[in-house]
Design a protein around this motif. Structure first.
Motif, PDB file in Angstrom:
ATOM      1  N   GLN A 143       0.833  -1.218   0.000  1.00  0.00           N
ATOM      2  CA  GLN A 143       0.000   0.000   0.000  1.00  0.00           C
ATOM      3  C   GLN A 143       0.864   1.264   0.000  1.00  0.00           C
ATOM      4  OE1 GLN A 143      -2.410  -0.870   3.436  1.00  0.00           O
ATOM      5  NE2 GLN A 143      -4.025  -1.840   2.219  1.00  0.00           N
ATOM      6  N   ASP A 144       1.957   1.215   0.742  1.00  0.00           N
ATOM      7  CA  ASP A 144       2.848   2.386   0.828  1.00  0.00           C
ATOM      8  C   ASP A 144       3.596   2.649  -0.472  1.00  0.00           C
ATOM      9  OD1 ASP A 144       2.068   2.717   3.426  1.00  0.00           O
ATOM     10  OD2 ASP A 144       3.875   1.851   4.316  1.00  0.00           O
ATOM     11  N   ASN A 145       3.795   1.607  -1.258  1.00  0.00           N
ATOM     12  CA  ASN A 145       4.686   1.741  -2.420  1.00  0.00           C
ATOM     13  C   ASN A 145       4.043   1.455  -3.770  1.00  0.00           C
ATOM     14  OD1 ASN A 145       7.517   2.194  -1.210  1.00  0.00           O
ATOM     15  ND2 ASN A 145       6.686   0.498   0.013  1.00  0.00           N
ATOM     16  N   GLU A 146       2.768   1.204  -3.774  1.00  0.00           N
ATOM     17  CA  GLU A 146       2.106   0.784  -5.016  1.00  0.00           C
ATOM     18  C   GLU A 146       2.374   1.749  -6.181  1.00  0.00           C
ATOM     19  OE1 GLU A 146      -2.105   0.311  -4.623  1.00  0.00           O
ATOM     20  OE2 GLU A 146      -2.361  -0.395  -6.685  1.00  0.00           O
ATOM     21  N   GLU A 147       2.355   3.023  -5.899  1.00  0.00           N
ATOM     22  CA  GLU A 147       2.503   4.009  -6.975  1.00  0.00           C
ATOM     23  C   GLU A 147       3.938   4.152  -7.487  1.00  0.00           C
ATOM     24  OE1 GLU A 147      -0.014   5.354  -8.558  1.00  0.00           O
ATOM     25  OE2 GLU A 147      -1.312   4.213  -7.216  1.00  0.00           O
ATOM     26  N   PHE A 148       4.875   3.546  -6.758  1.00  0.00           N
ATOM     27  CA  PHE A 148       6.290   3.723  -7.135  1.00  0.00           C
ATOM     28  C   PHE A 148       6.902   2.449  -7.718  1.00  0.00           C
ATOM     29  CE2 PHE A 148       5.668   5.951  -2.877  1.00  0.00           C
ATOM     30  CZ  PHE A 148       5.099   7.084  -3.463  1.00  0.00           C
TER      31      PHE A 148
ATOM     32  N   ALA B 116       9.828   7.110  -4.933  1.00  0.00           N
ATOM     33  CA  ALA B 116       9.419   7.038  -3.525  1.00  0.00           C
ATOM     34  C   ALA B 116       9.900   8.272  -2.768  1.00  0.00           C
ATOM     35  CB  ALA B 116       9.958   5.759  -2.893  1.00  0.00           C
ATOM     36  N   ALA B 117      11.126   8.698  -3.055  1.00  0.00           N
ATOM     37  CA  ALA B 117      11.664   9.876  -2.362  1.00  0.00           C
ATOM     38  C   ALA B 117      10.878  11.136  -2.734  1.00  0.00           C
ATOM     39  CB  ALA B 117      13.142  10.041  -2.712  1.00  0.00           C
ATOM     40  N   LEU B 118      10.452  11.186  -3.982  1.00  0.00           N
ATOM     41  CA  LEU B 118       9.670  12.351  -4.451  1.00  0.00           C
ATOM     42  C   LEU B 118       8.183  12.215  -4.125  1.00  0.00           C
ATOM     43  CD1 LEU B 118      11.279  12.634  -8.006  1.00  0.00           C
ATOM     44  CD2 LEU B 118      11.432  14.389  -6.229  1.00  0.00           C
ATOM     45  N   LYS B 119       7.785  11.028  -3.676  1.00  0.00           N
ATOM     46  CA  LYS B 119       6.358  10.698  -3.480  1.00  0.00           C
ATOM     47  C   LYS B 119       5.572  10.993  -4.770  1.00  0.00           C
ATOM     48  CE  LYS B 119       6.330  11.400   1.540  1.00  0.00           C
ATOM     49  NZ  LYS B 119       6.918  10.062   1.710  1.00  0.00           N
ATOM     50  N   LEU B 120       6.103  10.516  -5.855  1.00  0.00           N
ATOM     51  CA  LEU B 120       5.561  10.802  -7.178  1.00  0.00           C
ATOM     52  C   LEU B 120       5.164   9.492  -7.880  1.00  0.00           C
ATOM     53  CD1 LEU B 120       5.117  12.963  -9.428  1.00  0.00           C
ATOM     54  CD2 LEU B 120       7.487  12.534 -10.140  1.00  0.00           C
ATOM     55  N   SER B 121       3.892   9.371  -8.218  1.00  0.00           N
ATOM     56  CA  SER B 121       3.423   8.180  -8.935  1.00  0.00           C
ATOM     57  C   SER B 121       3.951   8.198 -10.361  1.00  0.00           C
ATOM     58  CB  SER B 121       1.894   8.170  -8.960  1.00  0.00           C
ATOM     59  OG  SER B 121       1.433   7.160  -9.843  1.00  0.00           O
ATOM     60  N   ASN B 122       4.356   7.028 -10.834  1.00  0.00           N
ATOM     61  CA  ASN B 122       4.830   6.988 -12.221  1.00  0.00           C
ATOM     62  C   ASN B 122       3.682   6.866 -13.214  1.00  0.00           C
ATOM     63  OD1 ASN B 122       4.172   4.366 -11.550  1.00  0.00           O
ATOM     64  ND2 ASN B 122       6.196   3.491 -12.012  1.00  0.00           N
ATOM     65  N   ARG B 123       2.487   6.513 -12.735  1.00  0.00           N
ATOM     66  CA  ARG B 123       1.398   6.202 -13.684  1.00  0.00           C
ATOM     67  C   ARG B 123       0.286   7.247 -13.712  1.00  0.00           C
ATOM     68  NH1 ARG B 123      -1.775   1.069 -10.903  1.00  0.00           N
ATOM     69  NH2 ARG B 123      -1.863   1.898  -8.796  1.00  0.00           N
ATOM     70  N   LYS B 124       0.383   8.258 -12.901  1.00  0.00           N
ATOM     71  CA  LYS B 124      -0.654   9.292 -12.904  1.00  0.00           C
ATOM     72  C   LYS B 124      -0.183  10.505 -13.704  1.00  0.00           C
ATOM     73  CE  LYS B 124      -2.678   7.872  -8.506  1.00  0.00           C
ATOM     74  NZ  LYS B 124      -2.917   8.216  -7.090  1.00  0.00           N
ATOM     75  N   SER B 125      -1.133  11.299 -14.154  1.00  0.00           N
ATOM     76  CA  SER B 125      -0.765  12.435 -14.999  1.00  0.00           C
ATOM     77  C   SER B 125       0.102  13.446 -14.260  1.00  0.00           C
ATOM     78  CB  SER B 125      -2.017  13.114 -15.553  1.00  0.00           C
ATOM     79  OG  SER B 125      -2.809  13.608 -14.496  1.00  0.00           O
TER      80      SER B 125
END
Lengths: 290, 139
Positions: free
Chosen positions: A178-183, A200-209
């Motif tokens: 859950q903590d890392n799904e977006e990364f 993860a460091a940027l808290k930035l999802s790779n799959r969202k706009s």
């Protein structure tokens, strides 16, 4: 099963009766065909349903009773190809299956000329959720890997070793997921996924706009931004030239048609089918003087 | 491995008795279907046998133009005069009159070119032959 899908809606009406006495994944089952009396049923095929729809050329229409998991797809489409994973021919199909099949023929006509967008090169990230669910369903002693190729070994190997070195705790794995799904990103050609520590460091999802917005902003502020160049190179696919000008042009020119695919290698791609349709529409409007 | 993958799905078989034979179309069906009878359908399957016959009979009830060819002959050229292709092959379990195979899959020798974009409905595992590098393939 998507009973609201066009193949169940028309042109022929389809009376799908879900057999509540034989439920599967919380839903009654639809009898698609019956084998010849006294003979066994022949097996069909399911495809990987995890993130199947991460590219706009795909849709999941129905699952089926299978041994590969609840996400597996029996009836699904990619571009101009529809998989009808059941073996039964029309002489053994139920009436509702025959009618859905006929509707499917009509439905598919609209996809003439569409090319498949994504070649499958990696596993969708939701596989990790299924692995955790499987571990949750096992007794604690069953979760302990005993042999190299047993189920527990297979499942545990999908997660970072530090998470399981003191024992396999599904709750801990779930929190990590859950903590890392977006990364998450692919570790290569097998089904292993890893956390992109930069994301993860940027808290930035790779799959969202928001990822694309972040890149554009970063390149405006500093065309030589090392992190932006690295992430552009990693996630803009073949167009991920770590160059501010090229990356910015690629994003802005294709923005309405960009999508992110896990199964195609964890990167952004262009929906060339939609892009071509839009070009034809534009050209037609210009020709008509609109 | 592949043999076990074939056991991936079944049609919830044996839950109900077999349906009655094809009934005549109702007036509602005729009205709903009228504009679709002209859809040109090509059945490309294992030559001869019960499946080819069953598909041909079934499709001919609903479409004015139905062609039949060997799946291994499917190409942009052979599909050119059709709107939709049904791609099919036989089982290897010997339950329906086709030869039973042990240990090896009965796979058609086929790979359609990338330019082939005619709509196809692929039965059972045939999609894995048509576009093995894409998403509708063995799990």
């Amino acid at each position: 099963m998507r009973l609201d899908h066009p193949i169940f809606k028309g042109p022929l009406s389809v009376d799908v009766v879900l057999d509540a006495d034989h439920p599967y994944m919380g839903q009654g089952t639809w009898l698609v065909y019956s084998p010849e009396s006294g003979k066994g049923s022949d097996w069909g095929m399911v495809s990987d349903g995890h993130e199947l729809e991460d590219s706009p050329d795909c849709e999941r229409i129905s699952g089926g009773i299978n041994s590969k998991g609840p996400c597996a797809v029996a009836i699904g489409r990619q571009a101009s190809l529809l998989q009808w994973g059941f073996y039964g021919a029309p002489d053994h199909m139920t009436e509702s299956a025959k009618r859905a099949f006929l509707n499917a023929i009509v439905y598919m006509k609209q996809f003439d000329g569409q090319v498949p967008l994504v070649k499958k090169t990696s596993a969708g990230r939701t596989w990790l959720d299924q692995y955790i669910e499987t571990l949750e369903g096992m007794k604690p002693e069953e979760r302990v890997p005993k042999e190299k190729n047993d189920l527990a070994s297979y499942l545990v190997a999908k997660f970072p070793a530090e998470l399981t070195k003191d024992g396999v705790d599904p709750a801990r794995l779930r929190k990590w997921y859950q903590d890392n799904e977006e990364f998450l990103t692919t570790a290569g050609l097998d089904r292993t996924m890893i956390v992109d520590q930069d994301l993860a460091a940027l808290k930035l999802s790779n799959r969202k706009s928001e990822f694309l917005d972040w890149l554009l902003r970063a390149f405006v502020e500093d065309p030589q931004d090392a992190m932006a160049r690295k992430l552009a190179g990693r996630y803009l696919g073949d167009h991920g030239i770590p160059d501010a000008k090229a990356a910015t042009a690629y994003i802005t020119e294709n923005r309405p048609f960009l999508f992110f695919t896990d199964t195609g290698g964890y990167h952004w791609m262009v929906d060339v089918n939609a892009q071509r349709t839009a070009r034809v529409k534009d050209a037609t409007a210009k020709k008509d003087g609109k | 491995m592949r043999h076990s993958l074939l056991k991936a799905i079944c049609g919830a078989a044996l839950l109900l008795p077999a349906p009655p034979a094809q009934q005549q179309h109702s007036n509602d069906d005729d009205a709903a279907w009228r504009s679709h009878r002209g859809t040109r359908v090509l059945y490309a399957g294992f030559p001869g046998g019960s499946r080819e016959k069953a598909f041909q009979q079934f499709l001919s009830q609903w479409f004015d133009k139905v062609g039949v060819i060997n799946l291994e002959k499917l190409s942009t050229t052979t599909a050119a005069d059709y709107d939709v292709v049904i791609a099919d092959w036989c089982s290897q379990y010997g339950n329906d009159g086709y030869p039973k195979r042990e240990g090896t899959l009965s796979m058609p020798k086929l790979h359609i070119e990338h330019e082939f974009t005619r709509p196809v409905i692929a039965m059972d595992y045939v999609s894995s032959n048509l576009r093995s590098e894409y998403k509708l393939d063995w799990l």
